[in-house]
Scaffold this active site. Structure first.
Site, PDB file in Angstrom:
ATOM      1  N   GLY A 196       0.806  -1.206   0.000  1.00 29.58           N
ATOM      2  CA  GLY A 196       0.000   0.000   0.000  1.00 29.58           C
ATOM      3  C   GLY A 196       0.842   1.260   0.000  1.00 29.58           C
ATOM      4  O   GLY A 196       0.697   2.130  -0.865  1.00 29.58           O
TER       5      GLY A 196
ATOM      6  N   VAL B 177       8.141   4.125  13.673  1.00 29.92           N
ATOM      7  CA  VAL B 177       7.036   4.959  14.136  1.00 29.92           C
ATOM      8  C   VAL B 177       6.592   4.438  15.496  1.00 29.92           C
ATOM      9  O   VAL B 177       6.400   3.232  15.668  1.00 29.92           O
ATOM     10  CB  VAL B 177       5.857   4.906  13.139  1.00 29.92           C
ATOM     11  CG1 VAL B 177       4.660   5.689  13.668  1.00 29.92           C
ATOM     12  CG2 VAL B 177       6.282   5.439  11.778  1.00 29.92           C
TER      13      VAL B 177
ATOM     14  N   GLU C 214       0.444 -23.082   0.752  1.00 26.23           N
ATOM     15  CA  GLU C 214       1.695 -22.935   0.004  1.00 26.23           C
ATOM     16  C   GLU C 214       2.880 -23.489   0.786  1.00 26.23           C
ATOM     17  O   GLU C 214       3.752 -24.162   0.245  1.00 26.23           O
ATOM     18  CB  GLU C 214       1.902 -21.456  -0.378  1.00 26.23           C
ATOM     19  CG  GLU C 214       0.871 -21.029  -1.420  1.00 26.23           C
ATOM     20  CD  GLU C 214       1.013 -19.605  -1.929  1.00 26.23           C
ATOM     21  OE1 GLU C 214       1.451 -18.733  -1.144  1.00 26.23           O
ATOM     22  OE2 GLU C 214       0.684 -19.364  -3.103  1.00 26.23           O
TER      23      GLU C 214
ATOM     24  N   ALA D 165      -2.447  -8.152  -1.372  1.00 25.18           N
ATOM     25  CA  ALA D 165      -1.634  -7.096  -1.955  1.00 25.18           C
ATOM     26  C   ALA D 165      -2.382  -6.223  -2.970  1.00 25.18           C
ATOM     27  O   ALA D 165      -2.296  -4.991  -2.907  1.00 25.18           O
ATOM     28  CB  ALA D 165      -0.374  -7.696  -2.579  1.00 25.18           C
TER      29      ALA D 165
END
Lengths: 437, 437
Positions: free
Chosen positions: A14, A84, A175, A315
């Site tokens: 993002g 942050v 996976e 995603a």
């Protein structure tokens, strides 16, 4: 009007997409805005291939691309590698370790972390798979278990070492199970003298009634069938009651295993809770349709930390949100402030979902089409290569895939110890030279 | 006669070459001997390219090849990933953590470690370059220093962060200095906004009167000249008086630097001192001409832990020694014991030495020929590719070199933190399942 300052926190899908979109649009504005992108790492991680680092198919740097290299061509983007620690939305400040930065617009893209459903000790026993650190931990554990099984003479210890339990039957769990099955069945097959890696027991535990709950039911059944053919013991409707050091307790039995992997849940980044905004039960932010925070029209949240009906935590959704926010903010910068309710609402364009199961097998779900088999696998390969950033990385990954396919070999089968990365601990920049004595 | 047991300690160039040579010869003997190779890692490290991992040109797995994959085709070779803690030459035993193994023949190939001339604290301040862990430490430190310099507003702190001091002007020091100069001059050039990486100060400190002391003088001068052209401040006849946290004290001045690298010396592996054998002043074993230990005709030492007149501590010498020992032992196994004084003496075949300095520049010294420039550089590339083990690794390294050459880009520019490799600490195999509670 002076240049607006846009701060983006997080360089995942993002945040990075937002930064690029801003970089492309702002250069055409006068005065150009300036963008500050903050991330605690110096790289963007291509998470969809992280399971291949965990299973020794790829090296970390193959899927971790330096953020500075990606954004080099945008002179208005500054990058700070920093952590942050909080936000002061009233004063329009992002708080960092030892300093703070002001913003006119803030884009929050902090992503998600592994959730152990509040069981604080479980993280010690079962490795998650969200970061490069996680992938290295899993790779090291798995390979070390085979090394130890080869050396020990104790059969019960050997059994424990050669049992892999994967908890969570979503795309990552599927996976991982497929890749670990191939690692043991093909790659390690002829490497040991005392143990037979092909006898390793691989269990995939899913609490729900089927695998790949977000996919159409047929694809979940196909994944189950393919994994079983690879020798994976798939347990559906099977909830984990407890985890211990090398033990997984189900309703029916307790399984001893030195390799417990956890892909059963994620929660938004812990800082999400510090924001003055409503959240859904899983802690994700309830944003307005334009993706801004209620009451803070200059603060946007995107990606996995956001809850929007019908938008999955993948995603493509995060990337679409990043572009949406960059579009809104650039429009405001050129034609003046627009109140949130008049802004264009974010609309998710469903590009489908896919998961690979093993050699030449994948399941793909695009719009109304659900397919599997070699065609799905080739589609999976192609799409991941296209979206992996950097021509160099694409070539290396393509070569490694081709090599593995042809030779049944995997290249990154090395065990890194924690002391192999001898603590380049972050020296606190604010401490400055006075701290050096 | 039952199968003889040959134990090889260490899978560096010497040990691995010995194992391969044994594997090839023993399969033709009846009864075949059995070989046990012990290493604390699961990979063979191609040390000549380690400086490229440290300077972000290559990933760890590009030059770290799984030992099991290399030796897979020899069924008589067993591999144990374990740590050697001592030897009992009388009882013919190698002591491991929690267990021991007996041998008929022992080949010691433990290599060397960084030496700080007995200054125990210096290792904290200055990173050596002998292991993958060292390379990751240097890469992380270097890249982090630029990240911090970009964020700090303090000019003196910035200067310290943008100063790199390399101590030791041998081949490793020269290669590091050249690679770091290119990293700052080319690769990072356009990546930052507040700092100019091309202004980074790089010093190469050498105590002797010239660089590359083992090479012909002319090549040392050429290396010096080429490094100066790259902007490296080469200080000859300059001895380090003291090292501190981020400071290097020379006779004339004290230099503040956040990046101190140490390539000024090696000593044989610490276990060398525990062997009942004579040693030279630097601690290396004085072996008999056949490479056996005096009084222990069935124990051989090879590689960097051995002192032999005229034999440099480089990979080709270790490999030749490994083949020599495999030949001797195989001959004994087929035709009966030969006393050490009647055995064939080891003879070093000088294949030359080489060092690369930077883009299209290297110095090569083969027999009577000393040359430099692009031809030397191509020779350097070719020889390193030929000796790098594994076709897959050769292709990937060749691609990365080509890519870097054409684009001035480096691929592995990621900062791994120590917690990125979350302690797959070796579980003591002897503790067995009883330790699990």
């Amino acid at each position: 009007m002076s240049a607006a300052r846009i701060v983006i926190c997080g360089a995942g899908f993002g945040g990075l997409t937002a930064a690029r979109a801003f970089g492309e649009r702002l250069s055409r504005l006068r005065p150009a805005g300036e963008i500050l992108l903050i991330d605690k790492e110096n790289y963007h991680l291509f998470q969809p291939l992280l399971y291949q680092v965990a299973t020794a198919g790829l090296s970390g740097p193959d899927i971790a691309i330096p953020i500075r290299a990606i954004l080099r061509r945008f002179p208005q983007i500054t990058i700070h590698m920093d952590r942050v620690v909080g936000f002061d939305l009233e004063k329009r400040k992002v708080l960092l370790e030892g300093s703070s930065v002001g913003y006119d617009y803030l884009v929050l893209s902090l992503g998600a972390v592994t959730s152990y459903f509040g069981r604080t000790t479980w993280g010690e026993y079962a490795a998650g798979l969200k970061s490069l650190s996680d992938a290295h931990r899993i790779r090291g554990q798995l390979l070390l278990a085979f090394e130890e099984a080869e050396c020990t003479g104790d059969p019960s210890r050997q059994e424990e070492l050669l049992t892999v339990v994967i908890i969570g039957g979503g795309p990552t769990g599927v996976e991982l199970a497929g890749a670990i099955a191939e690692l043991t069945r093909h790659v390690l097959r002829r490497d040991f003298r005392q143990i037979d890696p092909t006898k390793a027991r691989i269990l995939l535990i899913e609490a729900g009634p089927r695998l790949l709950a977000q996919f159409p039911e047929r694809l979940g059944r196909i994944a189950e069938c393919r994994l079983k053919a690879l020798g994976v013991d798939v347990r559906l409707s099977s909830r984990v009651q407890d985890l211990g050091k090398r033990s997984v307790t189900l309703a029916s039995e307790t399984i001893r295993s030195a390799n417990i992997l956890w892909t059963a849940g994620i929660v938004p980044h812990p800082l999400t809770a510090s924001l003055p905004a409503p959240r859904d039960p899983s802690g994700r932010l309830l944003v307005l349709p334009d993706l801004s925070l209620p009451g803070h029209p200059n603060v946007f949240a995107i990606g996995d930390m956001v809850s929007l009906p019908g938008v999955p935590a993948i995603a493509p959704a995060a990337m679409q949100m990043g572009r949406h926010v960059a579009g809104l903010v650039t429009a405001e910068l050129s034609s003046g402030v627009i109140p949130p309710e008049k802004r264009r609402a974010f609309r998710y364009r469903d590009k489908g979902m896919m998961a690979t199961i093993g050699r030449a097998t994948a399941v793909v779900w695009i719009g109304k089409a659900a397919f599997n088999g070699p065609a799905a696998w080739l589609a999976w390969l192609a799409i991941h290569l296209v979206f992996l950033i950097g021509f160099r990385n694409k070539v290396i990954v393509l070569f490694q895939w081709t090599w593995s396919y042809l030779t049944y070999g995997l290249g990154a089968r090395i065990i890194l110890r924690s002391e192999d990365v001898a603590s380049p601990t972050r020296r606190n920049p604010s401490a400055s030279s006075s701290a050096d004595g």
